[in-house]
Motif scaffolding. Structure first.
Motif, PDB file in Angstrom:
ATOM      1  N   LYS A 157      -0.726   8.437 -16.615  1.00  0.00           N
ATOM      2  CA  LYS A 157      -0.890   7.828 -17.933  1.00  0.00           C
ATOM      3  C   LYS A 157      -2.375   7.625 -18.263  1.00  0.00           C
ATOM      4  N   ALA A 158      -3.151   7.265 -17.240  1.00  0.00           N
ATOM      5  CA  ALA A 158      -4.576   6.998 -17.432  1.00  0.00           C
ATOM      6  C   ALA A 158      -5.440   8.243 -17.256  1.00  0.00           C
ATOM      7  N   GLY A 159      -4.825   9.369 -16.912  1.00  0.00           N
ATOM      8  CA  GLY A 159      -5.587  10.593 -16.721  1.00  0.00           C
ATOM      9  C   GLY A 159      -6.363  10.631 -15.425  1.00  0.00           C
ATOM     10  N   LEU A 160      -5.900   9.874 -14.415  1.00  0.00           N
ATOM     11  CA  LEU A 160      -6.585   9.828 -13.125  1.00  0.00           C
ATOM     12  C   LEU A 160      -5.948  10.813 -12.152  1.00  0.00           C
ATOM     13  N   GLN A 161      -6.743  11.290 -11.205  1.00  0.00           N
ATOM     14  CA  GLN A 161      -6.265  12.240 -10.210  1.00  0.00           C
ATOM     15  C   GLN A 161      -6.097  11.530  -8.868  1.00  0.00           C
ATOM     16  N   LEU A 162      -4.866  11.414  -8.388  1.00  0.00           N
ATOM     17  CA  LEU A 162      -4.611  10.741  -7.116  1.00  0.00           C
ATOM     18  C   LEU A 162      -4.856  11.687  -5.943  1.00  0.00           C
ATOM     19  N   VAL A 163      -5.440  11.129  -4.888  1.00  0.00           N
ATOM     20  CA  VAL A 163      -5.651  11.856  -3.637  1.00  0.00           C
ATOM     21  C   VAL A 163      -4.787  11.165  -2.579  1.00  0.00           C
ATOM     22  N   PRO A 164      -3.574  11.701  -2.301  1.00  0.00           N
ATOM     23  CA  PRO A 164      -2.622  10.989  -1.452  1.00  0.00           C
ATOM     24  C   PRO A 164      -2.931  11.075   0.042  1.00  0.00           C
ATOM     25  N   GLN A 165      -2.649   9.964   0.731  1.00  0.00           N
ATOM     26  CA  GLN A 165      -2.736   9.876   2.184  1.00  0.00           C
ATOM     27  C   GLN A 165      -1.586   8.979   2.645  1.00  0.00           C
ATOM     28  N   THR A 166      -0.682   9.513   3.455  1.00  0.00           N
ATOM     29  CA  THR A 166       0.438   8.695   3.921  1.00  0.00           C
ATOM     30  C   THR A 166       0.172   8.176   5.328  1.00  0.00           C
ATOM     31  N   VAL A 167       0.768   7.014   5.623  1.00  0.00           N
ATOM     32  CA  VAL A 167       0.658   6.404   6.948  1.00  0.00           C
ATOM     33  C   VAL A 167       2.037   5.900   7.367  1.00  0.00           C
ATOM     34  N   LYS A 168       2.175   5.595   8.639  1.00  0.00           N
ATOM     35  CA  LYS A 168       3.390   4.965   9.158  1.00  0.00           C
ATOM     36  C   LYS A 168       3.140   3.468   9.292  1.00  0.00           C
ATOM     37  N   SER A 169       4.204   2.675   9.286  1.00  0.00           N
ATOM     38  CA  SER A 169       4.034   1.219   9.353  1.00  0.00           C
ATOM     39  C   SER A 169       3.382   0.778  10.659  1.00  0.00           C
ATOM     40  N   THR A 170       3.484   1.613  11.696  1.00  0.00           N
ATOM     41  CA  THR A 170       2.916   1.259  12.999  1.00  0.00           C
ATOM     42  C   THR A 170       1.463   1.711  13.154  1.00  0.00           C
ATOM     43  N   ASP A 171       0.950   2.490  12.209  1.00  0.00           N
ATOM     44  CA  ASP A 171      -0.446   2.923  12.283  1.00  0.00           C
ATOM     45  C   ASP A 171      -1.379   1.731  12.073  1.00  0.00           C
ATOM     46  N   LYS A 172      -2.402   1.644  12.906  1.00  0.00           N
ATOM     47  CA  LYS A 172      -3.339   0.530  12.796  1.00  0.00           C
ATOM     48  C   LYS A 172      -4.752   0.979  12.424  1.00  0.00           C
ATOM     49  N   ASP A 173      -5.112   2.190  12.791  1.00  0.00           N
ATOM     50  CA  ASP A 173      -6.455   2.708  12.517  1.00  0.00           C
ATOM     51  C   ASP A 173      -6.384   3.719  11.374  1.00  0.00           C
ATOM     52  N   LEU A 174      -6.983   3.392  10.242  1.00  0.00           N
ATOM     53  CA  LEU A 174      -6.931   4.269   9.071  1.00  0.00           C
ATOM     54  C   LEU A 174      -8.251   5.019   8.847  1.00  0.00           C
ATOM     55  N   GLY A 190       0.631  -0.943   2.153  1.00  0.00           N
ATOM     56  CA  GLY A 190       0.791  -0.934   3.600  1.00  0.00           C
ATOM     57  C   GLY A 190       1.016  -2.334   4.123  1.00  0.00           C
ATOM     58  N   VAL A 191       0.714  -2.556   5.399  1.00  0.00           N
ATOM     59  CA  VAL A 191       0.872  -3.873   6.025  1.00  0.00           C
ATOM     60  C   VAL A 191      -0.512  -4.458   6.310  1.00  0.00           C
ATOM     61  N   PRO A 192      -0.595  -5.769   6.551  1.00  0.00           N
ATOM     62  CA  PRO A 192      -1.896  -6.438   6.646  1.00  0.00           C
ATOM     63  C   PRO A 192      -2.883  -5.833   7.647  1.00  0.00           C
ATOM     64  N   ALA A 193      -2.425  -5.475   8.837  1.00  0.00           N
ATOM     65  CA  ALA A 193      -3.362  -4.928   9.828  1.00  0.00           C
ATOM     66  C   ALA A 193      -4.026  -3.659   9.313  1.00  0.00           C
ATOM     67  N   GLN A 194      -3.301  -2.881   8.528  1.00  0.00           N
ATOM     68  CA  GLN A 194      -3.860  -1.657   7.966  1.00  0.00           C
ATOM     69  C   GLN A 194      -4.879  -1.957   6.877  1.00  0.00           C
ATOM     70  N   THR A 195      -4.684  -3.051   6.173  1.00  0.00           N
ATOM     71  CA  THR A 195      -5.612  -3.426   5.103  1.00  0.00           C
ATOM     72  C   THR A 195      -7.004  -3.690   5.665  1.00  0.00           C
TER      73      THR A 195
END
Length: 420
Positions: A210-227, A246-251
């Motif tokens: 809607k805003a004309g932005l281009q997303l660059v996707p990256q998926t993770v698992k809930s158990t991933d801690k290092d991004l 995601g979950v807090p540790a990933q943030t």
């Protein structure tokens, strides 16, 4: 893809496991006849108690959120019971920890279902999705902590407040203005695979287009801690902002690594991605400068009597546990449960069907919520407003509110397009 049917294959596998689990022997329940006061009863209802289940994460990746939501619900029900309970009965919780594991949730549900009148709290979008068929078959009114719009449309599942996708539609609209994004700008899109992240992604993708932005996707698992790998890819893509579910540790990893490597861009996160304990990590300065939280709930630091009471009551009851926004969700779930049971009692029907019907009779329910909620239509979220907050040390919940509850005009278009 239609948000109501965005269910993953893992949920179907887990649902099959429910069937294979077999049936449990019914516990201390009624056969659906009326009691001496003429009130129809059902499973989980005795002369003195109403037994209610809780399936949540108190040992897994979302434990800081699950524990707070559970404690807030326990606190509210304790206060209600001390005031006389509901329908002359005490509400008793039967709690099971699924550790954010689908199979554990399936097994726990099979164990407690025969003994309870309702599920007063179920957390975990994938766990809820795996149990949908059983919940509907058992006609067990269930209140979901969390907000994946994928379960909307099921008569016996009730979300509270806005959903992850709605929060992302509202949140990305805010982010575009706050970060002064222009059409064609790249925005990192990091999200957990599954119901929670997938539902948030639907809203983010719609808002970005809607805003004309281009997303660059990256998926993770809930158990991933290092991004680090995800941040490295986004830095190479020269993104101007990041949206994250995601979950807090990933943030802490995402924002901390981004800041340390020079990717100092605004990050908009879904509500489950934050707890105030993150401000005790080395990522604190970056979190306070870069992070925004899109939430169905106002910040706990706002000057509102009901919010202040919740903070005071929770802090008094659990002085060693920092209050966070999950406590608002737990308090809201408990308030909705009590309101539902009171309505069912007034209708003289505490059977499972009576409890579900009572919940749908609540069209402007405000106790425990920041604004009136409409629970009459299971196919619709009870609210479409989102609050924006930023991390801040020294205030309740570790968040300061920067934008009040609003609905961006794009939400109506999104819901119309997605069937929500």
């Amino acid at each position: 893809m239609n948000r109501k049917h965005h269910l993953r294959a893992a949920a179907a596998v887990a649902a099959l496991a429910i069937v294979m689990t077999g049936c449990s022997t019914k516990g201390d329940t009624s056969d659906g006849s009326a009691d001496s006061s003429g009130i129809k009863t059902g499973p989980g209802i005795t002369k003195s108690t109403i037994k209610v289940g809780v399936l949540t994460d108190i040992s897994g990746p979302a434990a800081p959120l699950g524990k707070s939501a559970l404690q807030a619900e326990q606190l509210h029900l304790k206060q209600v019971n001390e005031a006389g309970g509901v329908c002359g009965r005490t509400i008793e919780l039967t709690v099971r920890d699924h550790g954010l594991d689908v199979q554990k949730a399936v097994s726990a549900y099979a164990e407690i279902e025969p003994q309870i009148a309702a599920l007063g709290q179920i957390s975990g979008s994938a766990q809820t999705a795996a149990l949908l068929d059983s919940i509907e078959k058992d006609k067990l009114q269930s209140i979901q902590i969390g907000a994946s719009g994928t379960v909307l449309g099921k008569p016996h599942i009730r979300l509270i407040a806005s959903t992850y996708d709605i929060d992302m539609v509202n949140g990305v609209a805010f982010l575009a203005k706050a970060a002064k994004l222009k059409k064609g700008d790249k925005v990192g899109h990091v999200y957990i695979e599954g119901e929670y992240g997938g539902n948030a992604a639907e809203g983010a993708e719609f808002a970005a287009e809607k805003a004309g932005l281009q997303l660059v996707p990256q998926t993770v698992k809930s158990t991933d801690k290092d991004l680090t790998a995800q941040v490295t890819a986004l830095r190479a893509a020269k993104v101007k902002a990041i949206v994250f579910s995601g979950v807090p540790a990933q943030t802490a990893s995402l924002v901390g690594v981004a800041a340390a490597t020079g990717l100092k861009v605004p990050v908009l996160a879904s509500a489950p991605a934050y707890v105030p304990q993150l401000l005790a990590t080395p990522a604190k300065p970056a979190l306070e400068k870069m992070l925004y939280i899109a939430s169905p709930w106002p910040a706990l630091s706002v000057d509102d009597p009901s919010v202040k009471k919740l903070v005071a009551d929770y802090t008094s009851a659990y002085p060693k546990d920092p209050v966070n926004q999950a406590a608002q969700a737990g308090n809201g779930a408990a308030s909705l449960l009590v309101g539902t049971l009171k309505a069912a009692c007034a209708a003289k029907d505490l059977s499972r069907e009576g409890i579900s019907s009572a919940l749908r009779s609540l069209t402007a329910f405000s106790e425990g919520f920041h604004e009136p909620q409409d629970f009459s239509d299971p196919a619709k979220a009870s609210s479409t407003k989102t609050y924006i907050a930023q991390p801040a040390a020294g205030v309740p919940g570790g968040l300061k509110q920067v934008h009040g509850g609003t609905e961006d005009p794009a939400v109506a278009e999104y819901l119309a397009a997605s069937g929500g």
